[in-house]
Design an enzyme around this catalytic site. Structure first.
Site, short mmCIF file in Angstrom:
data_model
loop_
_atom_site.label_atom_id
_atom_site.label_comp_id
_atom_site.label_asym_id
_atom_site.label_seq_id
_atom_site.Cartn_x
_atom_site.Cartn_y
_atom_site.Cartn_z
N HIS A 148 6.69 47.81 47.42
CA HIS A 148 8.03 48.59 47.36
C HIS A 148 8.72 47.55 47.57
O HIS A 148 9.53 46.49 46.66
CB HIS A 148 9.17 49.28 47.81
CG HIS A 148 8.86 49.59 48.86
ND1 HIS A 148 7.82 50.50 49.84
CD2 HIS A 148 10.37 48.32 49.30
CE1 HIS A 148 9.18 50.34 50.86
NE2 HIS A 148 9.79 49.21 50.88
N ASP A 179 2.20 52.85 48.68
CA ASP A 179 2.88 51.24 49.08
C ASP A 179 2.87 50.20 49.65
O ASP A 179 3.44 49.52 50.82
CB ASP A 179 4.19 52.40 50.24
CG ASP A 179 5.29 51.83 49.87
OD1 ASP A 179 5.37 50.57 48.84
OD2 ASP A 179 6.43 51.90 50.33
N SER A 257 10.45 47.41 56.14
CA SER A 257 9.27 47.33 55.34
C SER A 257 8.03 46.57 54.95
O SER A 257 9.15 44.78 55.32
CB SER A 257 9.88 47.20 53.83
OG SER A 257 10.78 48.65 53.90
#
Length: 567
Positions: A148, A179, A257
């Protein structure tokens, strides 16, 4: 009942917490996030690497009551609580942080420019925006980050710790379901003095972990520590899948992230990717564990591309009721789960049948609640065994059918939904005739039309198909009239919005490409579209096709057909 009034799902008075991925910090105001929460998941988890706007850090939680803490206070509270959880030696050195220090030079800051498709106006793209997140170097001159973090990328750049230079990166593979994204840099200068991170084993409960990255709140590297508090099958918000995951109590914020989570030996045990934000929850972060990471890397090395995680194409029911077990012909020492439905497009449909009892998968016995032994004192959902396989692998399945035990070898493949959770980087498809805009429904499309609350706001029939409908053929799509571009030719049809197309001139509509082909080759006097709710749209064929060009010109649309439908 038959007109264009949309039926909407009722929104509960007290929404449950929502899981969303923690988003990377962004420089510009991005469009609505394209992260896809699982349709069946109502927990609130936030992506920690996905773009977050400056006025809405890391995917701000939903509005809370006036007495609730503000998002900023919640953040400060989280960081404070995390610090309190660190184990401290007599001399004041935090355990894990010092030992992981040599690996910190392998942690990078990821800068990405995104250009997201406009699913409501599929011939356009939205305004580009930029974000920052984290990543780290692994062997083979490669870099790992979150999928993402680089979704809909137009350019990705990497910056090493302590460096003032950004290097342009190449995206090798994007694993939407897990992911994870794999990058590399062509410039040899980038790799000078960088040692790759070494992977460790799956940690145990209460093992110390240190999350390293570049979260919101500053420009330099950040370190937070905590322990592993849970290991189970988690809902991956971005991929709308369920895979093995770690829950930790270290603070994971927007921009974290793609950053690594180290154990106390300095080995990487996971990738930070999402967190739980809710007024009743504190310091709940999620990490992609090494088994999932290694599956992604080995899949890429084996196939030269990411092929995905396979699934068993069945829906099953627990067999915990003793009367049900007796009625199904199970012996007292037999355990398993009952098959409810089978995906017609899956290989399993050729050998398995509804009401079969799955007793074991690859020789591992399945309990009546659908779990299998995991580690000492732990059990886990048997889907974990399936996700350890690769697309195309063969699995041995033992079932009970009419009191008879049967064994089958099934070739596994990845899952395909009737309404896909992602377009996987492809622009949306569309077809226009006489101002009628046809498109295929996907979760990003629903989010574009109805916002983040699409699970409550979208028409009930579309939501039912999203949650429960299975495709009857590999190329089946749910085609709708997205909107009508008003013109003289389509008077009376202006209010038709997001209504499914069932048939054209009496022939069923299988997918968008077949509809476009039938319309283009039609030489009947009329074009007749059968829609949901017993509606019909009828147009004179010659007049409709002649009017299309003027309508395209009026709305500055370059083509009546998306590029993928022209081939």
């Amino acid at each position: 009942m038959g007109d264009n009034k949309r039926k909407r799902g009722r929104k509960p008075k007290h929404p449950l917490p929502e899981k969303t991925p923690d988003f990377p910090t962004t420089a510009n105001n991005p469009p609505t996030s394209s992260s896809s929460p699982s349709p069946t998941t109502k927990d609130a988890v936030e992506h920690i690497g996905h773009p977050a706007t400056t006025n809405r850090p890391r995917g701000r939680p939903r509005k809370r009551p006036d007495h609730a803490e503000t998002p900023e206070k919640t953040l400060i509270s989280c960081n404070g609580t995390t610090a309190a959880h660190n184990s401290v030696l007599a001399d004041g050195v935090v355990v894990g942080m010092a030992r992981a220090a040599p690996s910190m030079d392998a942690v990078l800051k990821v800068f990405c420019t995104h250009t997201e498709p406009n699913f409501s106006l599929p011939w356009q793209r939205k305004r580009q925006y930029s974000s920052s997140s984290s990543g780290f170097v692994i062997s083979g001159r490669r870099v790992l980050t979150n999928a993402h973090s680089v979704e809909h990328y137009t350019q990705v750049k990497l910056k090493k710790r302590g460096s003032d230079t950004k290097y342009v990166a190449t995206v090798l593979a994007i694993g939407t379901e897990c992911d994870i994204a794999l990058l590399t840099v062509e410039n040899d200068e980038f790799w000078e003095g960088v040692s790759p991170v070494q992977f460790g084993e799956l940690p145990a409960l209460q093992d110390a972990v240190t999350v390293v990255g570049y979260p919101i709140g500053g420009d330099t590297i950040s370190v937070t520590s905590g322990v592993v508090s849970r290991i189970e099958i988690l809902s991956y918000v971005h991929g709308s899948t369920e895979l093995l995951g770690l829950q930790i109590d270290a603070a994971i914020n927007s921009g974290n992230s793609g950053g690594p989570a180290f154990n106390d030996k300095g080995n990487c045990v996971g990738i930070a990717f999402q967190s739980l934000k809710h007024e009743d929850a504190e310091n709940i972060g999620y990490v992609i564990p090494t088994p999932v990471i290694m599956h992604f890397i080995q899949d890429y090395e084996k196939n030269g591309a990411y092929t995905g995680f396979p699934i068993l194409g069945v829906e099953w029911q627990k067999m915990e009721n003793p009367d049900m077990r007796v009625a199904m012909g199970m012996k007292p020492d037999q355990k398993g789960v009952r098959i409810r439905r089978i995906d017609p497009t899956s290989p399993e449909s050729e050998v398995l049948k509804p009401s079969d009892i799955i007793l074991s998968f690859d020789g591992v016995d399945i309990a009546n609640d659908g779990t299998v032994p995991f580690r000492h004192g732990e059990r886990i959902g048997f889907s974990y065994l399936v996700t350890q396989k690769y697309t195309g692998d063969v699995a041995a399945i033992k079932v009970l059918r009419s009191s008879e035990t049967l064994k089958f070898n099934v070739k596994l493949k990845s899952h395909r939904r009737l309404i896909p959770a992602h377009n996987k980087g492809r622009p949306p498809s569309y077809y226009i005739v006489a101002g009628l805009v046809f498109t295929a429904v996907s979760v990003p499309y629903l989010r574009s039309e109805y916002g983040k609350e699409y699970e409550y706001e979208a028409p009930v029939k579309l939501l039912d198909k999203l949650l429960h409908e299975m495709p009857q053929s590999p190329d089946e799509q749910l085609v709708v009239v997205s909107q009508v571009l008003v013109a003289d030719i389509n008077i009376g049809y202006e209010e038709i919005v997001n209504t499914q197309v069932l048939a054209f001139n009496g022939k069923p509509v299988k997918n968008l490409k077949s509809l476009a082909s039938m319309v283009e080759s039609c030489d009947d006097e009329f074009l007749k579209f059968d829609l949901e709710y017993q509606q019909i749209v009828v147009l004179r064929t010659k007049a409709a096709k002649a009017a299309t060009l003027d309508i395209l010109t009026t709305h500055c649309i370059p083509s009546a057909t998306s590029d993928d439908l022209k081939s």
